[in-house]
Design an enzyme around this catalytic site. Structure first.
Site, PDB file in Angstrom:
ATOM      1  N   THR A 155       0.814  -1.217   0.000  1.00 33.13           N
ATOM      2  CA  THR A 155       0.000   0.000   0.000  1.00 33.13           C
ATOM      3  C   THR A 155       0.852   1.274   0.000  1.00 33.13           C
ATOM      4  O   THR A 155       0.316   2.362  -0.155  1.00 33.13           O
ATOM      5  CB  THR A 155      -0.899   0.031   1.258  1.00 33.13           C
ATOM      6  N   GLY A 172       1.233  -7.844   8.033  1.00 31.77           N
ATOM      7  CA  GLY A 172       1.575  -8.164   9.419  1.00 31.77           C
ATOM      8  C   GLY A 172       0.500  -8.918  10.184  1.00 31.77           C
ATOM      9  O   GLY A 172       0.796  -9.633  11.133  1.00 31.77           O
ATOM     10  N   GLU A 173      -0.752  -8.775   9.756  1.00 30.97           N
ATOM     11  CA  GLU A 173      -1.845  -9.459  10.459  1.00 30.97           C
ATOM     12  C   GLU A 173      -1.984 -10.920  10.000  1.00 30.97           C
ATOM     13  O   GLU A 173      -2.846 -11.656  10.477  1.00 30.97           O
ATOM     14  CB  GLU A 173      -3.167  -8.706  10.234  1.00 30.97           C
ATOM     15  N   ASN A 250       3.993  -4.462  13.643  1.00 27.10           N
ATOM     16  CA  ASN A 250       3.794  -5.264  14.844  1.00 27.10           C
ATOM     17  C   ASN A 250       4.339  -6.677  14.644  1.00 27.10           C
ATOM     18  O   ASN A 250       4.314  -7.212  13.554  1.00 27.10           O
ATOM     19  CB  ASN A 250       2.299  -5.349  15.174  1.00 27.10           C
ATOM     20  N   ASP A 292      -0.415  -4.152  19.270  1.00 27.31           N
ATOM     21  CA  ASP A 292      -0.394  -3.826  17.830  1.00 27.31           C
ATOM     22  C   ASP A 292       0.164  -2.430  17.589  1.00 27.31           C
ATOM     23  O   ASP A 292      -0.337  -1.688  16.743  1.00 27.31           O
ATOM     24  CB  ASP A 292      -1.798  -3.959  17.204  1.00 27.31           C
ATOM     25  N   ARG A 319       3.136   5.081  16.856  1.00 29.59           N
ATOM     26  CA  ARG A 319       1.785   4.624  17.150  1.00 29.59           C
ATOM     27  C   ARG A 319       1.555   4.447  18.653  1.00 29.59           C
ATOM     28  O   ARG A 319       0.437   4.570  19.147  1.00 29.59           O
ATOM     29  CB  ARG A 319       1.632   3.280  16.418  1.00 29.59           C
ATOM     30  N   TRP A 461      -7.059  11.405   9.932  1.00 29.14           N
ATOM     31  CA  TRP A 461      -6.529  10.253   9.176  1.00 29.14           C
ATOM     32  C   TRP A 461      -5.851  10.688   7.879  1.00 29.14           C
ATOM     33  O   TRP A 461      -5.673   9.900   6.957  1.00 29.14           O
ATOM     34  CB  TRP A 461      -7.656   9.244   8.903  1.00 29.14           C
TER      35      TRP A 461
HETATM   36  O1  LIG Z   1       0.822  -4.912   9.485  1.00 33.52           O
HETATM   37  C1  LIG Z   1       0.540  -4.601   8.328  1.00 33.52           C
HETATM   38  O2  LIG Z   1       1.001  -5.188   7.336  1.00 33.52           O
HETATM   39  C2  LIG Z   1      -0.374  -3.445   8.124  1.00 33.52           C
HETATM   40  C3  LIG Z   1      -0.600  -2.907   6.859  1.00 33.52           C
HETATM   41  C4  LIG Z   1      -1.446  -1.781   6.712  1.00 33.52           C
HETATM   42  C5  LIG Z   1      -1.586  -1.275   5.298  1.00 33.52           C
HETATM   43  O3  LIG Z   1      -0.817  -1.766   4.427  1.00 33.52           O
HETATM   44  O4  LIG Z   1      -2.402  -0.432   4.973  1.00 33.52           O
HETATM   45  C6  LIG Z   1      -2.047  -1.227   7.891  1.00 33.52           C
HETATM   46  C7  LIG Z   1      -1.731  -1.847   9.132  1.00 33.52           C
HETATM   47  N1  LIG Z   1      -0.930  -2.917   9.233  1.00 33.52           N
HETATM   48  C8  LIG Z   1      -2.260  -1.356  10.372  1.00 33.52           C
HETATM   49  O5  LIG Z   1      -1.955  -1.922  11.437  1.00 33.52           O
HETATM   50  C9  LIG Z   1      -3.114  -0.223  10.384  1.00 33.52           C
HETATM   51  O6  LIG Z   1      -3.577   0.236  11.448  1.00 33.52           O
HETATM   52  C10 LIG Z   1      -3.430   0.393   9.147  1.00 33.52           C
HETATM   53  C11 LIG Z   1      -4.238   1.483   8.875  1.00 33.52           C
HETATM   54  C12 LIG Z   1      -4.210   1.628   7.521  1.00 33.52           C
HETATM   55  C13 LIG Z   1      -4.931   2.622   6.708  1.00 33.52           C
HETATM   56  O7  LIG Z   1      -4.578   2.732   5.513  1.00 33.52           O
HETATM   57  O8  LIG Z   1      -5.843   3.288   7.225  1.00 33.52           O
HETATM   58  N2  LIG Z   1      -3.411   0.667   6.969  1.00 33.52           N
HETATM   59  C14 LIG Z   1      -2.915  -0.107   7.950  1.00 33.52           C
END
Ligand SMILES: O=C(O)c1cc(C(=O)O)c2c(n1)C(=O)C(=O)c1cc(C(=O)O)[nH]c1-2
Length: 553
Positions: A155, A172-173, A250, A292, A319, A461
């Site tokens: 992203t 990461g999730e 995380n 997280d 964070r 945001w």
């Molecule tokens: O751990 C990850 O791989 C990962 C990826 C992303 C992402 O690529 O958008 C977010 C998060 N974690 C995350 O923890 C998070 O709070 C988050 C918010 C957003 C967003 O675009 O609003 N992406 C992500």
């Protein structure tokens, strides 16, 4: 023909274009332009709004790029658009046509592209990098970074340094392995790949490039194999020290009792040698994270005099609710100061840069079923999430888009399964203040004090921009792009764009006039994961439009 490596390095100083995510490799998001200033910003009006069109309207987190009369923006669902910078007419669009089965955790977002020579390059949600001809939108090369079926996605906006496209990964999730890699900008061929979890082997030009860290030093057994630490926000580059700075996400799973140890290099800032992919130093902001608290947020190089000594520093608003200042030449800890209302997990940092944990703040081991919930603040969505802060070279202040909120969090049993969510935790987000969640805060990095704040009902945001006109710009989920006095925080202008603003504004000069542009289009993690808190503010329309502003003639 087109922007060179040198042009990209000079982006912060050149006011006629916007060539990099961050408005310069150091990502200050500061422009010296001052035709628009505190005295006239209230007169700002739209030059045009250009819709992305169609039904694929989700969170629009992109930062526009501007070059040679064209504005380039990425859109939700891995699309890239080229608009005429004078009229808003669409020149071309590219749609990656994503396969079924992609697994982005937090909406189908993209934060921006990178430009070099005849190419415009962006990352897609099926974990690919695509290079297009910037005049025609035709594909020049298209490379897989990782396998989306295992939970990988992408992203972030790529970073281009010394003819290399440098990018991270998301996932990461899902227990993926975070990594940073460099590819030849002309061919997309891999130059180096650097996993950021201890135990994994890196490569340089097809050869093994050494193991990251020490196997089983901060992880037990085989847990490092699915350790997370996604590098999902990309990085910054400091030409002075020749270092790349990448944050890591995380550790996986969220349930910290299942992975004793510090779990390096998760929730950290890493300094990486761009020529070899070697990790030069690391600083872990949340050792053994249990909330997280991804450490991905941008690390911004800046110089300041501390205790009478001029220093090369870097700052990150993490964070976990703390604003970190480090010596960017070696990663040495300088200071950590709270920039949010409340932190329940730690009570400051000691001189060595380690958190003073509050033991009751960690959700306990669950036993057989759902564990006992604890209240934690910030929430897992963070004191600050991905939305980038800005640094003004005029005021010496950092402008942090922050949020005050908490959560009930509990642990659960979980086992790793390829391509499946790997959390072992549950949560409910909670408000902690009557009048706001969002707060735009001006932080003095020398004192760690908040100089002013602007409170917003919904969580902030979107990214921040600051200018030589003594202005700070940022968007709100309620739909406004707003301008503030950089010294006092006084709100001077707002404009309703019709959907939530979660993009990052930019400014540039064209035909002798100063322009400001931002994407509008509500989405990202808040509406997906915010629960009752996300419902506590007015229903926000979906959208997808590029808004461009200037002063009336
Ligand atoms: O751990 C990850 O791989 C990962 C990826 C992303 C992402 O690529 O958008 C977010 C998060 N974690 C995350 O923890 C998070 O709070 C988050 C918010 C957003 C967003 O675009 O609003 N992406 C992500």
């Amino acid at each position: 023909e087109g922007p060179t490596d040198a042009d990209l390095m000079n982006d912060a100083a050149s006011t006629g274009d916007v060539l990099t995510y961050g408005m310069g490799p150091q990502a200050h998001r500061f422009s010296t332009l001052k035709a628009i200033d505190t005295s006239n910003v209230s007169k700002l009006v739209p030059a045009f709004a250009a819709s992305l069109g169609g039904e694929k309207q989700r969170g629009q987190e992109a930062q526009p790029l501007v070059y040679d009369g064209t504005i380039y923006v990425t859109g939700s669902y891995s699309r890239l658009f080229a608009f005429d910078a004078r009229t808003g007419e669409e020149k071309w669009q590219y749609d990656a046509r994503l396969p079924d089965g992609i697994m982005p955790c937090c909406d189908v977002v993209n934060r921006g592209a990178a430009i070099h020579g005849d190419k415009i390059i962006f990352a897609t949600l099926d974990a690919r990098l695509v290079a297009l001809n910037r005049n025609t939108g035709k594909v020049i090369w298209n490379k897989q970074i990782a396998d989306y079926k295992e939970g990988y996605s992408a992203t972030a906006a790529p970073l281009i340094v010394k003819g290399m496209v440098i990018t991270g990964n998301s996932g990461g999730e899902f227990g993926v392995v975070g990594a940073v890699e460099a590819r030849d900008v002309n061919t997309g061929e891999l130059i180096w790949h650097r996993p950021v979890i201890e135990g994994h082997m890196g490569t340089l030009k097809g050869k093994d490039n050494g193991i990251t860290g020490k196997l089983n030093a901060t992880w037990q057994g085989d847990l490092w194999k699915s350790g997370g630490g996604a590098t999902w926000l990309g990085g910054t580059y400091d030409p002075e020290t020749n270092l790349l700075f990448f944050g890591t996400g995380n550790p996986a799973p969220w349930n910290s009792h299942l992975r004793p140890g510090d779990n390096l290099y998760t929730a950290s800032t890493l300094a990486i040698d761009p020529d070899t992919g070697v990790i030069k130093w690391h600083f872990q902001t949340t050792p053994h994270d249990g909330w997280d608290f991804d450490g991905v947020n941008e690390f911004i190089p800046f110089d300041a005099t501390i205790n009478g000594k001029p220093m090369k520093l870097g700052a990150k608003a993490d964070r976990n609710g703390y604003f970190f200042v480090l010596d960017r030449t070696n990663g040495k800890f300088i200071s950590a100061n709270k920039f949010v209302m409340q932190t329940t997990w730690a009570n400051g940092f000691n001189k060595a840069g380690k958190p003073n944990y509050i033991p009751e703040g960690r959700p306990p081991a669950p036993g057989e079923g759902k564990g006992k919930p604890v209240f934690a603040s910030p929430s897992f969505l963070g004191g600050k999430n991905w939305m980038p802060m800005a640094y003004s070279q005029d005021t010496g202040l950092f402008y942090i888009p922050s949020n005050d909120w908490g959560m009930d969090i509990w642990n659960e049993p979980i086992a790793y399964k390829k391509g499946a969510a790997y959390l072992g935790a549950g949560f409910t987000i909670k408000s902690i203040a009557e009048d706001h969640i969002g707060a735009l805060r001006a932080m003095d990095p020398k004192t760690g004090k908040i100089v002013w704040e602007y409170k917003n009902k919904a969580p902030l945001w979107g990214g921040v921009l600051t200018t030589g006109g003594n202005l700070v710009f940022t968007g709100t989920p309620e739909g406004f792009l707003k301008a503030f006095d950089a010294k006092t925080g006084q709100e001077l202008w707002k404009f309703q764009t019709g959907s939530g603003v979660v993009g990052s504004p930019v400014t540039w000069e064209q035909d002798g006039e100063q322009y400001v542009a931002v994407m509008s289009g509500w989405g990202g993690a808040v509406p997906l994961w915010g629960g009752e808190v996300a419902k506590s503010f007015k229903d926000i329309n979906q959208g997808g439009a590029l808004w461009v502003f200037k002063l009336p003639k």
